[in-house]
Design an enzyme around this catalytic site. Structure first.
Site, mmCIF file in Angstrom:
data_model
loop_
_atom_site.group_PDB
_atom_site.id
_atom_site.type_symbol
_atom_site.label_atom_id
_atom_site.label_comp_id
_atom_site.label_asym_id
_atom_site.label_seq_id
_atom_site.Cartn_x
_atom_site.Cartn_y
_atom_site.Cartn_z
ATOM 1 N N GLU A 68 59.429 17.364 -10.965
ATOM 2 C CA GLU A 68 58.270 17.030 -11.793
ATOM 3 C C GLU A 68 58.428 15.631 -12.368
ATOM 4 O O GLU A 68 59.540 15.158 -12.601
ATOM 5 C CB GLU A 68 58.080 18.064 -12.907
ATOM 6 C CG GLU A 68 59.291 18.303 -13.784
ATOM 7 C CD GLU A 68 59.441 17.295 -14.901
ATOM 8 O OE1 GLU A 68 58.437 16.610 -15.212
ATOM 9 O OE2 GLU A 68 60.530 17.188 -15.457
ATOM 10 N N CYS A 104 64.754 14.110 -21.161
ATOM 11 C CA CYS A 104 65.038 13.710 -19.773
ATOM 12 C C CYS A 104 66.034 12.568 -19.651
ATOM 13 O O CYS A 104 67.102 12.731 -19.067
ATOM 14 C CB CYS A 104 63.730 13.340 -19.075
ATOM 15 S SG CYS A 104 62.580 14.714 -18.871
#
Length: 439
Positions: free
Chosen positions: A152, A264
């Site tokens: 993603e 992230c």
């Protein structure tokens, strides 16, 4: 098509709602009964603009359901996405913790019936898909399946748009059947000519880490230049503009500030370093990116201290913004955590406000920080204001009102939102990143 998504965290919930919006029948499955109960009522456990409306719409349309049971969702699905968390290992060694991925595979494997494509949507190290295949085969020897990788690229705060209008869709597959199945799921995106990258599973797994590491590199690079600008009297914003207008470089992620954070970049850069080390490959640039980012957060704390005359002890500091970026309530590895911790350790009194992230920050600082209902309340009696996160509501503050509420006149702008000449007009001692201070 019928889809099952394992995990209703950020990636799983956004992906499930968006797949349902594209017309698929989606079952989102999670073992957290409280979370599933809330979702069944249309209550969203995370903040993401527009997600609540999208979820409620597709629940009402019957295309989106939530459950704590793997059956019948997995058994009826043609594609099962694994979208559970892969946090940094608790050992502190930088490795990604894959226990949730592997446990999910063990639990849903017995439910597989007809041919199914199992897709790693979570960010995982190279080789994870092969391990998932092994686990599923051991748990259900009769299962007919392929494992694929579909990383993603969702930005918090803009995730729905990123899903519906992506820069690219990466599909790592090793069979034509898996490729055609996944293309069928994403077929609506072909209508807007979204580029598709069809590659091997290992390549797809690496693409996600490579992309995040490169973006983190741009941030650390411009932050180093900002520090140089402060020493030689240059303006980092003009430097960034002069660089970014070069089509080979691009303007995005060249904004000087307190360093990157979030769910992230920090964990993915560390995980990439561990992958490289395991294979005997040096990643010196990424190592430097991580070091520069840590140093930048510490430098920002020193900047605040220097702005206060070298000692923040006993001083009241208003912090505007706690999340690592606007339009999210995520404070994981946010610069605010490091900076506020340092200020508190040195005896500062912190009054903070954030439009969405105060409930998360309160889990980290339950007693030490005073949480305020608005920016102006946070500024009451403050010796200094620190603009930590560039939420829109902080971009046009009533500077006259703010100045009248404060005890001091120090304004530390860690996002370079304001103009130096404007701050001078309102009598602030203004400090920013990569630009000369104004006193």
């Amino acid at each position: 098509m019928k889809i099952a998504i394992i995990g209703t965290g950020y990636v799983g919930l956004v992906s499930g709602a968006c797949f349902a919006e594209l017309g698929h029948e989606v079952a989102c499955i999670d073992i957290d009964q409280v979370k599933i109960g809330r979702l069944q009522k249309g209550e969203i456990p995370i903040y993401e603009p527009g997600l609540d409306t999208l979820v409620q719409k597709n629940i009402q349309a019957g295309r989106l359901v939530f459950s704590t049971q793997f059956d019948p969702g997995v058994g009826e699905a043609q594609v099962v996405f694994i979208a559970v968390g892969t946090p940094a290992s608790r050992r502190g060694d930088g490795y990604a913790d894959l226990s949730y991925v592997y446990e999910a595979a063990r639990q849903f494997a017995p439910c597989l019936k007809d041919y199914t494509v199992i897709v790693n949507k979570s960010t995982v190290p190279v080789g994870t898909a092969r391990q998932v295949a092994r686990i599923v085969s051991e748990a259900n020897p009769r299962a007919s399946f392929d494992v694929a990788s579909n990383p993603e690229f969702l930005r918090e705060g803009a995730a729905i748009r990123d899903f519906m209008h992506p820069d690219r869709v990466v599909l790592g597959v090793d069979s034509e059947k898996a490729e055609e199945t996944l293309k069928a799921i994403y077929r609506p995106l072909y209508l807007i000519e979204t580029p598709f990258v069809i590659t091997t599973i290992e390549t797809a797994e690496l693409i996600k880490y490579a992309a995040n590491a490169f973006l983190a590199t741009k941030i650390s690079f411009i932050n180093e230049l900002a520090n140089l600008c402060e020493e030689i009297g240059a303006d980092v914003q003009d430097v960034a503009k002069g660089m970014g207008l070069d089509g080979r470089i691009g303007r995005k992620f060249l904004h000087a500030g307190p360093g990157y954070g979030g769910s992230c970049f920090p964990k993915d850069t560390h995980a990439l370093l561990r992958i490289a080390q395991e294979h005997g490959v040096a990643c010196r640039i990424v190592e430097s990116v991580v070091e520069v980012n840590a140093a930048q957060k510490a430098r920002m704390a020193r900047k605040i201290r220097q702005a206060l005359g070298g000692n923040e002890g006993g001083k009241t500091i208003a912090v505007l913004g706690l999340s690592f970026k606007p339009e999210t309530d995520d404070i994981r590895d946010a610069p605010s955590i490091t900076i506020i911790s340092t200020l508190l350790e040195h005896g500062a009194i912190v009054r903070a406000h954030d439009p969405q992230a105060m409930h998360e920050a309160a889990k980290v600082f339950p007693k030490d920080v005073v949480y305020c209902s608005g920016a102006y309340e946070a500024c009451e009696g403050a010796d200094a204001v620190v603009l930590m996160t560039e939420w829109n509501e902080y971009r046009a503050l009533d500077l006259g009102r703010m100045g009248s509420l404060m005890k001091g006149s120090v304004f530390v702008d860690l996002r370079n939102v304001y103009r130096a000449d404007t701050m001078r007009e309102y009598g602030f001692k203004y400090y920013s990143v990569g630009r000369a201070p104004v006193s």
